[in-house]
Write a protein that holds these residues in place. Sequence first.
Motif, PDB file in Angstrom:
ATOM      1  N   ARG A   1     -60.857  68.410 -62.440  1.00  0.00           N
ATOM      2  CA  ARG A   1     -61.294  68.346 -60.883  1.00  0.00           C
ATOM      3  C   ARG A   1     -60.668  69.568 -60.255  1.00  0.00           C
ATOM      4  NH1 ARG A   1     -61.649  63.687 -58.158  1.00  0.00           N
ATOM      5  NH2 ARG A   1     -61.431  61.646 -59.203  1.00  0.00           N
ATOM      6  N   MET A   2     -59.773  70.412 -60.956  1.00  0.00           N
ATOM      7  CA  MET A   2     -59.323  71.676 -60.612  1.00  0.00           C
ATOM      8  C   MET A   2     -60.771  72.662 -60.483  1.00  0.00           C
ATOM      9  SD  MET A   2     -55.642  72.377 -62.491  1.00  0.00           S
ATOM     10  CE  MET A   2     -55.345  73.982 -61.421  1.00  0.00           C
ATOM     11  N   LEU A   3     -61.436  72.562 -61.092  1.00  0.00           N
ATOM     12  CA  LEU A   3     -62.845  73.531 -61.352  1.00  0.00           C
ATOM     13  C   LEU A   3     -63.521  73.143 -60.018  1.00  0.00           C
ATOM     14  CD1 LEU A   3     -64.115  75.510 -63.037  1.00  0.00           C
ATOM     15  CD2 LEU A   3     -65.606  73.640 -63.990  1.00  0.00           C
ATOM     16  N   VAL A   4     -63.530  72.202 -59.488  1.00  0.00           N
ATOM     17  CA  VAL A   4     -64.216  71.877 -58.249  1.00  0.00           C
ATOM     18  C   VAL A   4     -63.147  72.117 -56.958  1.00  0.00           C
ATOM     19  CG1 VAL A   4     -65.452  70.047 -56.865  1.00  0.00           C
ATOM     20  CG2 VAL A   4     -65.715  70.051 -59.172  1.00  0.00           C
ATOM     21  N   ASP A   5     -62.040  71.385 -57.005  1.00  0.00           N
ATOM     22  CA  ASP A   5     -61.187  71.758 -55.907  1.00  0.00           C
ATOM     23  C   ASP A   5     -60.447  72.745 -55.670  1.00  0.00           C
ATOM     24  OD1 ASP A   5     -61.765  68.933 -55.555  1.00  0.00           O
ATOM     25  OD2 ASP A   5     -59.919  68.146 -56.634  1.00  0.00           O
ATOM     26  N   THR A   6     -60.087  73.651 -56.899  1.00  0.00           N
ATOM     27  CA  THR A   6     -59.392  74.932 -56.631  1.00  0.00           C
ATOM     28  C   THR A   6     -60.463  75.911 -56.957  1.00  0.00           C
ATOM     29  OG1 THR A   6     -57.399  73.686 -57.812  1.00  0.00           O
ATOM     30  CG2 THR A   6     -57.607  76.128 -57.650  1.00  0.00           C
ATOM     31  N   VAL A   7     -61.211  76.131 -58.020  1.00  0.00           N
ATOM     32  CA  VAL A   7     -62.217  77.263 -57.972  1.00  0.00           C
ATOM     33  C   VAL A   7     -63.272  77.072 -57.117  1.00  0.00           C
ATOM     34  CG1 VAL A   7     -63.471  78.509 -59.915  1.00  0.00           C
ATOM     35  CG2 VAL A   7     -61.234  77.412 -60.689  1.00  0.00           C
ATOM     36  N   GLY A   8     -63.686  75.819 -56.829  1.00  0.00           N
ATOM     37  CA  GLY A   8     -64.877  75.761 -55.819  1.00  0.00           C
ATOM     38  C   GLY A   8     -66.204  76.085 -56.755  1.00  0.00           C
ATOM     39  N   GLN A   9     -66.319  75.681 -58.039  1.00  0.00           N
ATOM     40  CA  GLN A   9     -67.411  75.819 -58.826  1.00  0.00           C
ATOM     41  C   GLN A   9     -68.482  74.713 -58.322  1.00  0.00           C
ATOM     42  OE1 GLN A   9     -67.158  77.418 -62.929  1.00  0.00           O
ATOM     43  NE2 GLN A   9     -68.207  75.853 -63.928  1.00  0.00           N
TER      44      GLN A   9
ATOM     45  N   TRP B   1     -72.713  81.961 -58.085  1.00  0.00           N
ATOM     46  CA  TRP B   1     -71.774  80.802 -58.521  1.00  0.00           C
ATOM     47  C   TRP B   1     -70.702  81.496 -59.579  1.00  0.00           C
ATOM     48  CZ3 TRP B   1     -76.210  77.489 -61.055  1.00  0.00           C
ATOM     49  CH2 TRP B   1     -77.063  76.815 -59.859  1.00  0.00           C
ATOM     50  N   PRO B   2     -69.614  80.875 -59.641  1.00  0.00           N
ATOM     51  CA  PRO B   2     -68.659  81.150 -60.353  1.00  0.00           C
ATOM     52  C   PRO B   2     -68.902  80.525 -61.704  1.00  0.00           C
ATOM     53  CG  PRO B   2     -67.627  79.600 -58.685  1.00  0.00           C
ATOM     54  CD  PRO B   2     -68.978  80.218 -58.152  1.00  0.00           C
TER      55      PRO B   2
ATOM     56  N   ILE C   1     -77.439  84.928 -61.044  1.00  0.00           N
ATOM     57  CA  ILE C   1     -77.348  83.721 -60.293  1.00  0.00           C
ATOM     58  C   ILE C   1     -75.626  83.336 -60.262  1.00  0.00           C
ATOM     59  CG2 ILE C   1     -79.394  82.670 -60.998  1.00  0.00           C
ATOM     60  CD1 ILE C   1     -77.912  81.175 -63.169  1.00  0.00           C
ATOM     61  N   GLY C   2     -74.907  84.161 -60.873  1.00  0.00           N
ATOM     62  CA  GLY C   2     -73.352  83.901 -60.806  1.00  0.00           C
ATOM     63  C   GLY C   2     -72.598  85.163 -61.536  1.00  0.00           C
ATOM     64  N   PHE C   3     -71.422  84.596 -61.709  1.00  0.00           N
ATOM     65  CA  PHE C   3     -70.297  85.788 -62.238  1.00  0.00           C
ATOM     66  C   PHE C   3     -69.276  84.761 -63.276  1.00  0.00           C
ATOM     67  CE2 PHE C   3     -68.852  84.201 -58.070  1.00  0.00           C
ATOM     68  CZ  PHE C   3     -67.518  83.925 -58.347  1.00  0.00           C
ATOM     69  N   PHE C   4     -69.375  85.540 -64.354  1.00  0.00           N
ATOM     70  CA  PHE C   4     -68.279  84.983 -65.460  1.00  0.00           C
ATOM     71  C   PHE C   4     -67.045  85.327 -65.073  1.00  0.00           C
ATOM     72  CE2 PHE C   4     -66.023  85.500 -69.400  1.00  0.00           C
ATOM     73  CZ  PHE C   4     -66.242  84.496 -69.922  1.00  0.00           C
ATOM     74  N   LEU C   5     -66.157  84.099 -65.360  1.00  0.00           N
ATOM     75  CA  LEU C   5     -64.702  84.250 -64.938  1.00  0.00           C
ATOM     76  C   LEU C   5     -63.850  84.035 -66.117  1.00  0.00           C
ATOM     77  CD1 LEU C   5     -64.057  82.404 -61.567  1.00  0.00           C
ATOM     78  CD2 LEU C   5     -63.676  84.805 -61.909  1.00  0.00           C
ATOM     79  N   ARG C   6     -64.330  82.975 -66.771  1.00  0.00           N
ATOM     80  CA  ARG C   6     -63.105  82.836 -68.097  1.00  0.00           C
ATOM     81  C   ARG C   6     -63.703  81.471 -68.733  1.00  0.00           C
ATOM     82  NH1 ARG C   6     -57.467  83.542 -70.112  1.00  0.00           N
ATOM     83  NH2 ARG C   6     -57.724  81.836 -71.664  1.00  0.00           N
ATOM     84  N   ASP C   7     -63.308  81.593 -70.204  1.00  0.00           N
ATOM     85  CA  ASP C   7     -63.734  80.354 -70.999  1.00  0.00           C
ATOM     86  C   ASP C   7     -62.562  79.775 -71.354  1.00  0.00           C
ATOM     87  OD1 ASP C   7     -65.391  78.744 -72.560  1.00  0.00           O
ATOM     88  OD2 ASP C   7     -64.920  79.724 -74.362  1.00  0.00           O
TER      89      ASP C   7
ATOM     90  N   ARG D   1     -58.735  82.723 -56.850  1.00  0.00           N
ATOM     91  CA  ARG D   1     -58.507  83.598 -55.839  1.00  0.00           C
ATOM     92  C   ARG D   1     -59.500  84.706 -55.876  1.00  0.00           C
ATOM     93  NH1 ARG D   1     -53.141  87.354 -56.052  1.00  0.00           N
ATOM     94  NH2 ARG D   1     -53.830  88.941 -54.989  1.00  0.00           N
ATOM     95  N   VAL D   2     -59.857  85.082 -57.150  1.00  0.00           N
ATOM     96  CA  VAL D   2     -61.034  86.000 -57.288  1.00  0.00           C
ATOM     97  C   VAL D   2     -62.226  85.270 -57.084  1.00  0.00           C
ATOM     98  CG1 VAL D   2     -62.091  87.422 -58.975  1.00  0.00           C
ATOM     99  CG2 VAL D   2     -59.426  87.125 -59.100  1.00  0.00           C
ATOM    100  N   ALA D   3     -62.522  84.195 -57.370  1.00  0.00           N
ATOM    101  CA  ALA D   3     -63.806  83.347 -57.071  1.00  0.00           C
ATOM    102  C   ALA D   3     -64.103  83.775 -55.379  1.00  0.00           C
ATOM    103  CB  ALA D   3     -63.968  82.051 -57.409  1.00  0.00           C
ATOM    104  N   LYS D   4     -63.200  83.313 -54.735  1.00  0.00           N
ATOM    105  CA  LYS D   4     -63.203  83.416 -53.345  1.00  0.00           C
ATOM    106  C   LYS D   4     -63.473  84.727 -52.851  1.00  0.00           C
ATOM    107  CE  LYS D   4     -60.661  82.130 -49.065  1.00  0.00           C
ATOM    108  NZ  LYS D   4     -60.619  83.431 -48.240  1.00  0.00           N
TER     109      LYS D   4
END
Length: 376
Positions: free
Chosen positions: A137-145, A112-113, A81-87, A99-102
């Motif tokens: 907000r960066m999680l939504v606006d920047t990463v797009g999660q 989903w990221p 359902i998605g991919f792990f990026l970072r905790d 950038r990688v999520a995109k």
Amino acid sequence: MAWGDAPADPERLRGMREAGLNIAGFCHAEDLDKVRDAGLACFVNDPRISAYDWQALPPDGEIRARIARLAKQAGANPAAIGFFLRDEPPAALMPGLARVAKIVREAEPDWWPYVNLFPYRVSPERLGTANYEAYVRMLVDTVGQPFLSYDNYSLVNGEMLDYFYTNLEIVRRLSIETKTPFWNCILANAHFNYMEPSDATFHLQVYATLAYGGRGIQYFTYFTPSLGNYRMGAIDPFGNRTTTWEKLRRINLEIAALAPTILQLRSTGVYHYPDVPEQGKPLAANKLVRAIEMTQRFVKPPVAGRFLVGEFEDRAGRLYLMIVNKDLNNSFQFRLHLVKENAKLVRISPYSGKEEAFGGEMDWLAPGAGILLRVE
């Protein structure tokens, strides 16, 4: 969701499903068939996605080539359902994660990221910014999660610290403002000086999250890490089920029973009584409940009740309440006084999920427990 690495062993995966989980955690691409066969999903954890210096990424073409090979291997599997990026990344890493999520979502648009955020009480130096709300907000606006995910462990010495509720206040507000559902990663083992899991600790963390409008529960952790003083996860370091396993299963069965109703509801307010956490609202600020009495019988002297009230509305405009007992040690009998006189209450059963007349001995709340009621 079980927070942590998903096992490759089919029997262990079946045990996770039996415990009421539906996301196994972070899995390897080669184990996706096993995860699928167990009736679970997972976030793919692969070095082609996550093993980067996030502030010194390789060229996009190199990343795309790696992702293309992963997508060919795993993209068609419905368990992914998605991919792990970072905790818990500091703010400075968010642009690299984005950038990688995109690039991943160009190859797999339905994936989903997954990034999990720090709690709000982390120091600005560690967070990388003094503004926690901007960080979220960066999680939504920047990463797009498409969902907010965070953790806040505040169970100490038999009490839930107000940090837990303040974090819920902040994330709920940003969830509503950004129109993004939120997931809470809750404490499901003991470590450091945190409390050992109990029915009360599971109930309070889950029901408080639901009362705030949360849409996902993550358990840190299902498998007990074999280091330090970690103990009492659902599965111990030897691979055996502990008493926590049954507690986790019980609360998951309650979530599953209530979910069909909860998913139709929109959070309209959360209120506390008598003490109000930072950024919280007092019960007097709501327009539905005039007062709540919480009493004890057979106990002298009585212990004063502490509770929170989540208010909701469904698509037909019908009103709901979730009452949560914030006390981890004492049960209370409660009596609701509503602003609307002669209003009736209907209980949503946490065992069957069905509506039933509110009466009898339903007006008791166990330590940490909650109750979902419809007002008519």
